[in-house]
Design a protein around this motif. Structure first.
Motif, PDB file in Angstrom:
ATOM      1  N   PRO A 159      -7.005  52.347   6.974  1.00  0.00           N
ATOM      2  CA  PRO A 159      -6.714  52.637   8.384  1.00  0.00           C
ATOM      3  C   PRO A 159      -7.373  53.927   8.882  1.00  0.00           C
ATOM      4  O   PRO A 159      -7.640  54.841   8.095  1.00  0.00           O
ATOM      5  CB  PRO A 159      -5.184  52.752   8.425  1.00  0.00           C
ATOM      6  N   ARG A 160      -7.604  53.928  10.179  1.00  0.00           N
ATOM      7  CA  ARG A 160      -8.223  55.090  10.805  1.00  0.00           C
ATOM      8  C   ARG A 160      -7.268  55.573  11.888  1.00  0.00           C
ATOM      9  O   ARG A 160      -7.326  55.130  13.028  1.00  0.00           O
ATOM     10  CB  ARG A 160      -9.549  54.642  11.407  1.00  0.00           C
ATOM     11  N   SER A 161      -6.352  56.450  11.504  1.00  0.00           N
ATOM     12  CA  SER A 161      -5.364  56.947  12.457  1.00  0.00           C
ATOM     13  C   SER A 161      -5.645  58.402  12.756  1.00  0.00           C
ATOM     14  O   SER A 161      -5.572  59.250  11.875  1.00  0.00           O
ATOM     15  CB  SER A 161      -3.948  56.806  11.889  1.00  0.00           C
ATOM     16  N   GLN A 163      -3.852  60.286  14.692  1.00  0.00           N
ATOM     17  CA  GLN A 163      -2.610  61.054  14.745  1.00  0.00           C
ATOM     18  C   GLN A 163      -2.142  61.469  13.342  1.00  0.00           C
ATOM     19  O   GLN A 163      -1.825  62.624  13.102  1.00  0.00           O
ATOM     20  CB  GLN A 163      -1.540  60.200  15.454  1.00  0.00           C
ATOM     21  N   VAL A 164      -2.136  60.530  12.401  1.00  0.00           N
ATOM     22  CA  VAL A 164      -1.579  60.843  11.080  1.00  0.00           C
ATOM     23  C   VAL A 164      -2.579  61.649  10.245  1.00  0.00           C
ATOM     24  O   VAL A 164      -2.269  62.729   9.741  1.00  0.00           O
ATOM     25  CB  VAL A 164      -1.178  59.551  10.325  1.00  0.00           C
ATOM     26  N   ALA A 165      -3.794  61.122  10.113  1.00  0.00           N
ATOM     27  CA  ALA A 165      -4.733  61.722   9.163  1.00  0.00           C
ATOM     28  C   ALA A 165      -5.333  63.014   9.695  1.00  0.00           C
ATOM     29  O   ALA A 165      -5.549  63.960   8.938  1.00  0.00           O
ATOM     30  CB  ALA A 165      -5.852  60.726   8.852  1.00  0.00           C
ATOM     31  N   ILE A 166      -5.596  63.057  10.984  1.00  0.00           N
ATOM     32  CA  ILE A 166      -6.363  64.182  11.509  1.00  0.00           C
ATOM     33  C   ILE A 166      -5.459  65.211  12.176  1.00  0.00           C
ATOM     34  O   ILE A 166      -5.461  66.379  11.798  1.00  0.00           O
ATOM     35  CB  ILE A 166      -7.468  63.653  12.450  1.00  0.00           C
ATOM     36  N   VAL A 179      -8.824  58.165   2.991  1.00  0.00           N
ATOM     37  CA  VAL A 179     -10.257  57.926   3.247  1.00  0.00           C
ATOM     38  C   VAL A 179     -10.632  58.466   4.625  1.00  0.00           C
ATOM     39  O   VAL A 179     -11.653  59.139   4.802  1.00  0.00           O
ATOM     40  CB  VAL A 179     -10.599  56.429   3.098  1.00  0.00           C
ATOM     41  N   ASN A 180      -9.764  58.222   5.599  1.00  0.00           N
ATOM     42  CA  ASN A 180     -10.046  58.729   6.945  1.00  0.00           C
ATOM     43  C   ASN A 180      -9.998  60.257   6.980  1.00  0.00           C
ATOM     44  O   ASN A 180     -10.822  60.911   7.625  1.00  0.00           O
ATOM     45  CB  ASN A 180      -9.047  58.138   7.944  1.00  0.00           C
ATOM     46  N   TYR A 181      -9.029  60.813   6.261  1.00  0.00           N
ATOM     47  CA  TYR A 181      -8.917  62.278   6.183  1.00  0.00           C
ATOM     48  C   TYR A 181     -10.191  62.867   5.584  1.00  0.00           C
ATOM     49  O   TYR A 181     -10.752  63.843   6.090  1.00  0.00           O
ATOM     50  CB  TYR A 181      -7.697  62.652   5.324  1.00  0.00           C
ATOM     51  N   LEU A 182     -10.648  62.232   4.529  1.00  0.00           N
ATOM     52  CA  LEU A 182     -11.834  62.721   3.815  1.00  0.00           C
ATOM     53  C   LEU A 182     -13.079  62.610   4.702  1.00  0.00           C
ATOM     54  O   LEU A 182     -13.924  63.496   4.727  1.00  0.00           O
ATOM     55  CB  LEU A 182     -12.010  61.878   2.548  1.00  0.00           C
TER      56      LEU A 182
END
Ligand SMILES: Nc1ncnc2c1ncn2[C@@H]1O[C@H](COP(=O)(O)OP(=O)(O)O)[C@@H](O)[C@H]1O
Ligand SMILES: [Mg+2]
Length: 382
Positions: A159-161, A163-166, A179-182
């Protein structure tokens, strides 16, 4: 840093007083209460921390983003005791007492008592009335990660969120936002210090992650990319170390060993700790080969040495030994590694806490505590 957690009438514990350090290892038999300790901290975070969408005044949230423990009936210890020492009330209560030591010469520590009342009329509710909780909630707003034993498996997309990851920097309890955070933070620098891998090509997070992942699988490298036009991201692996015509070919996670993807959230959680972080990890050793488990413990120890607090549930002798080696190398102070061995016997929990000395040796070795290697060897040699 939380220096002690006391649980009252919570799940397997009538009363448990658990000292904690920068690195706390929870070891012991299955179903002896290790995960319950992590759940207690996660319950407080999801109920009274910054990410709760409803008002914290509404009470202890038993089912939320971090943990789902069921109903009040499930949570209250079967043989609950009186809470006289907590409160003057006849109602059964579930209590969490958190001793927190702030590294500030003007602060001599805080004690936070979070007490939820069990409503005899409504045992199947999944919110418990917050009977008493402190205005002080210091540790509940610090950078936080909680990775369950059940984490992301190799997949084609993640997932590419935003709000949560960034915005929140949360990897997800299954590491699903890693993965999105990275991808987003690939160039963010890992600060100079114990976490920085000496063989990495740069201090940047992606290169540091690759260097630590190479401890688990030599030659591996990673890419995290957005899939344009969708709300998904993709992870791919390369094996530059394997020479030949396909050396630069990328592989999707589903065609690469399970353990790498399973370990990735742990590596990223450790590399992004700050001195204020609280990181809860269940079974960081899962699906790793023995040497990889020992190296994972080196990374976890390095995170604790930066000043962060890590609470780690493990069944691995190699994780234990990796921590002992970190102490022996001088990477972690002996007092900073707190080891607990849970020996639940069904009617209550017993916890033994062997101390580590500066050579990485343990002051005591209780029966059942990582002694299976010797037990088996004795039988083999008999
Ligand atoms: N309400 C309760 N009262 C008493 N014991 C409980 C309650 N809820 C769970 N337990 C006990 O807690 C144990 C599970 O704890 P858990 O933290 O999941 O163990 P671990 O992580 O060590 O495997 C089981 O032995 C279970 O019987
Ligand atoms: Mg567990």
């Amino acid at each position: 840093m939380i220096t002690q957690l006391t649980l009252v009438n919570f799940k397997a514990f009538r009363r448990l007083e658990l000292p904690m350090g920068p690195l706390t290892l929870l070891t012991g038999l299955n179903s002896s209460g290790k995960s319950s300790v992590l759940q207690a901290l996660a319950l407080l975070r999801q109920s009274f921390g910054p990410d709760r969408s409803t008002s914290p005044e509404e009470g202890l949230l038993l089912n939320g983003e971090l943990v789902e423990v069921g109903t009040a009936r499930d949570v209250l210890h079967d043989d609950f005791g009186s809470a006289d020492d907590l409160l003057a009330t006849d109602a059964p209560v579930v209590g969490f007492v958190v001793d927190d030591e702030v590294d500030d010469e003007f602060d001599d520590g805080n004690v936070g008592r979070f007490i939820a009342r069990y409503d005899l009329q409504q045992p199947d509710e999944d919110v418990m009335e917050a009977y008493d909780f402190p205005g002080w909630r210091g540790f509940l707003s610090l950078p936080f990660q909680y990775l369950h034993a059940d984490r992301i498996t190799p997949a084609v997309t993640y997932p590419r969120s935003r709000q949560v990851a960034i915005d929140r920097g949360f990897l997800g309890v299954r590491g699903e936002h890693t993965v999105n955070y990275l991808r987003y933070n690939a160039e963010r620098e890992v600060p100079d210090g114990p976490l920085r891998h000496p063989n990495a090509t740069s201090p940047q997070l992606l290169d540091q992650t690759v260097a630590w992942m190479q401890e688990l699988c030599p030659g591996v490298n990673l890419q995290a990319t957005a899939i344009e036009g969708t709300d998904f991201v993709r992870l791919s692996y390369g094996f530059g170390g394997t020479a030949g015509i396909n050396a630069t070919r990328r592989r999707r996670p589903t065609n690469v060993g399970f353990g790498l993807t399973y370990a990735l959230p742990i590596v990223v959680a450790c590399l992004t700790t700050t001195p204020e972080s609280l990181i809860l990890l269940e079974n960081p050793e899962a699906h790793l080969h023995p040497k990889g488990q020992t190296r994972m413990a080196a990374l976890i120890s390095a995170a604790a040495a930066t000043g962060a607090q890590l609470v780690v549930e493990t069944h691995s002798d190699h994780v234990l030994n990796g921590v002992r080696l970190a102490v022996k190398r001088g990477d972690l102070r002996p007092d900073d590694a707190v080891i607990h061995f849970f020996r639940g016997n069904g009617s209550g929990a017993e916890v033994i806490s062997p101390r580590v000395d500066e050579d990485g040796m343990l002051a005591q070795w209780p029966e059942g505590f990582f002694d299976e290697w010797e037990n088996s060897l004795d039988q083999l040699l008999d």
